[in-house]
Design an enzyme around this catalytic site. Structure first.
Site, PDB file in Angstrom:
ATOM      1  NE  ARG A   1      -4.821  20.478 -10.452  1.00 15.90           N
ATOM      2  CZ  ARG A   1      -5.804  21.302 -10.069  1.00 15.90           C
ATOM      3  NH1 ARG A   1      -6.923  20.820  -9.561  1.00 15.90           N
ATOM      4  NH2 ARG A   1      -5.669  22.603 -10.182  1.00 15.90           N
TER       5      ARG A   1
ATOM      6  CE1 TYR B   1       6.774  -1.193  -3.857  1.00 11.84           C
ATOM      7  CE2 TYR B   1       5.632   0.681  -2.926  1.00 11.84           C
ATOM      8  CZ  TYR B   1       6.661   0.165  -3.684  1.00 11.84           C
ATOM      9  OH  TYR B   1       7.570   1.014  -4.242  1.00 11.84           O
TER      10      TYR B   1
ATOM     11  CE  LYS C   1       6.894  -1.303  -9.474  1.00  6.60           C
ATOM     12  NZ  LYS C   1       6.175  -1.624  -8.231  1.00  6.60           N
TER      13      LYS C   1
ATOM     14  CG  ASP D   1      -0.802  -4.016  -4.888  1.00  8.20           C
ATOM     15  OD1 ASP D   1      -0.665  -4.323  -6.079  1.00  8.20           O
ATOM     16  OD2 ASP D   1      -0.077  -3.185  -4.306  1.00  8.20           O
TER      17      ASP D   1
HETATM   18  C1  LIG Z   1       5.688  -0.849  -7.151  1.00  5.77           C
HETATM   19  C2  LIG Z   1       4.519  -1.290  -6.385  1.00  5.77           C
HETATM   20  C3  LIG Z   1       3.646  -0.369  -5.814  1.00  5.77           C
HETATM   21  C4  LIG Z   1       3.868   1.129  -5.896  1.00  5.77           C
HETATM   22  O1  LIG Z   1       3.790   1.574  -7.216  1.00  5.77           O
HETATM   23  P1  LIG Z   1       4.651   2.811  -7.790  1.00  5.77           P
HETATM   24  O2  LIG Z   1       4.200   2.882  -9.212  1.00  5.77           O
HETATM   25  O3  LIG Z   1       6.102   2.472  -7.613  1.00  5.77           O
HETATM   26  O4  LIG Z   1       4.276   4.020  -7.001  1.00  5.77           O
HETATM   27  C5  LIG Z   1       2.542  -0.852  -5.131  1.00  5.77           C
HETATM   28  N1  LIG Z   1       2.323  -2.178  -5.005  1.00  5.77           N
HETATM   29  C6  LIG Z   1       3.158  -3.097  -5.528  1.00  5.77           C
HETATM   30  C7  LIG Z   1       2.871  -4.546  -5.349  1.00  5.77           C
HETATM   31  C8  LIG Z   1       4.284  -2.688  -6.235  1.00  5.77           C
HETATM   32  O5  LIG Z   1       5.118  -3.601  -6.734  1.00  5.77           O
END
Ligand SMILES: *Cc1c(COP(=O)(O)O)cnc(C)c1O
Length: 372
Positions: free
Chosen positions: A45, A96, A192, A167
């Site tokens: 951790r 998001y 993603k 983001d």
């Molecule tokens: C999917 C996503 C998130 C969150 O990410 P997770 O890995 O699903 O927790 C945050 N911002 C954007 C733009 C996303 O597409």
């Protein structure tokens, strides 16, 4: 910290173990929580070699200091955990869903004051940012694909001693480097495009300042939201082909968006690469390419729903950024903003053949429009 490589080379080699004869080229998957005492690592951790490798790679690409988490939301909420009580947080109208909801919860609980501001209205933003701690934005934004001017917004924020979080999930570290444009923090859902194969969950926060990254890493030990050994391996494995996937999916997305314009089965196409997109010029100046996502507005919610089940190649699924093309009607999620049109369908373009994707989509659009 930037190696003397161009990006296409860097993604192939960043985060590799030292070249020791007889040792593997790639980071081994080490399922370990405990380690013999007295070494650099005492407990998983606290941070592992796998996390450090992934952080080194993404930090280099983004030109900052990266901290890896178990998901994009874990990275987002770890940052939210650092907000001082009573902090004013400015949010762009489209974020998001999970991020927007968690910010709303913190506001409702009285832990922060959330102000949703049109960050493209720089006069309004300059007024709203006074006394604010941070501006949270996404560009291109999910799922509206708006483009925000990172440099202009950062200038406004810094004049008021506020920070900017961008983001960067939709743009990837190859399509846009927000820290170089003035942002202070970059968030990735590595689930993603970085992972790229719809088979892992991970998140990354990149800070422009090393002390901020160090603080987040220390806090992560307490929050416990660490990525596992397999996830770090898969994220690095995905990164190896990010450049190829990004180029292919992006070229295809651009072509599909162009073909979709004027299709009788829909009323609008949202893609920053289209010259008619309101953010096209800014996208051109701050991004390299225009991304792999397209949103289309259908004539009704029913038509949108039918479209999502009428395809045979495009997969009806949430998420994005995988090698396989996906589509979904975003408003099927109760937490999605009611500013998103109910008949909007988000397309995540994969790396399949463009004509196969087009034929399937074109057929499904016709089926949906005819209501059969
Ligand atoms: C999917 C996503 C998130 C969150 O990410 P997770 O890995 O699903 O927790 C945050 N911002 C954007 C733009 C996303 O597409």
């Amino acid at each position: 910290m930037t190696p003397p490589w161009r990006t296409d080379t860097a993604v192939v080699h960043l985060g590799r173990p030292a070249p020791i004869p007889g040792h593997p080229l790639n980071l081994p998957i080490e399922p370990a929580s405990a380690f013999f005492a007295g070494g650099d690592i005492e407990y998983a951790r606290d941070g592992t070699a796998a996390m450090a490798a992934l952080e080194g790679a993404i930090g280099t690409l983004e030109d900052g200091y990266a901290v890896a988490y178990s998901s994009g939301m874990a990275a987002a909420t770890a940052l939210m955990d650092t907000f001082p009580i009573g902090a004013i947080i400015i949010a762009a109208p489209h974020l998001y869903t999970g991020v927007a909801e968690r910010l709303r919860q913190l506001h409702t609980q009285g832990r922060i004051t959330l102000r949703v501001v049109d960050v493209d209205n720089h006069v309004a933003l300059s007024a709203a940012v006074k006394g604010a701690h941070l501006i949270w934005l996404e560009t291109p934004s999910n799922p509206m694909l708006e483009i925000h001017d990172i440099n202009a917004i950062s200038t406004i924020a810094h004049a008021a001693s506020a920070s900017v979080l961008c983001d960067n999930t939709f743009a990837t570290p190859l399509g846009q480097q927000p820290l170089r444009l003035g942002a202070d923090l970059v968030l990735h859902s590595a689930t993603k495009m970085i992972g790229g194969h719809s088979d892992l969950m991970a998140g990354i926060m990149v800070a422009q300042r090393q002390d901020m990254a160090d603080h987040l890493r220390e806090q992560r030990v307490l929050l416990g939201s660490i990525p596992g050994a397999l996830e770090c391996f898969l994220a690095l494995r995905g990164l190896r082909t990010l450049s190829l996937r990004w180029r292919q999916a992006q070229t295809t997305a651009h072509e599909l968006a162009t073909r979709l314009v004027g299709h009788t089965g829909l009323s609008a196409v949202r893609y920053p690469g289209l010259p008619t997109h309101p953010g096209h010029k800014i996208a051109e100046s701050q991004m390299s390419g225009f991304g792999t996502l397209i949103s289309i507005d259908l004539h009704s919610t029913d038509v949108a729903e039918t479209l999502c089940t009428a395809t045979s190649l495009w997969v009806h699924s949430t998420s994005l950024g995988g090698v396989e093309s996906l589509l979904e009607r975003r408003r099927r999620w109760p937490l999605e903003s009611d500013l998103v049109p109910p008949a909007l369908v988000r397309l995540s373009v994969g790396i399949e053949d463009v004509d196969d994707l087009w034929a399937d989509l074109d057929t499904a659009l016709t089926i949906a429009a005819n209501g059969t």
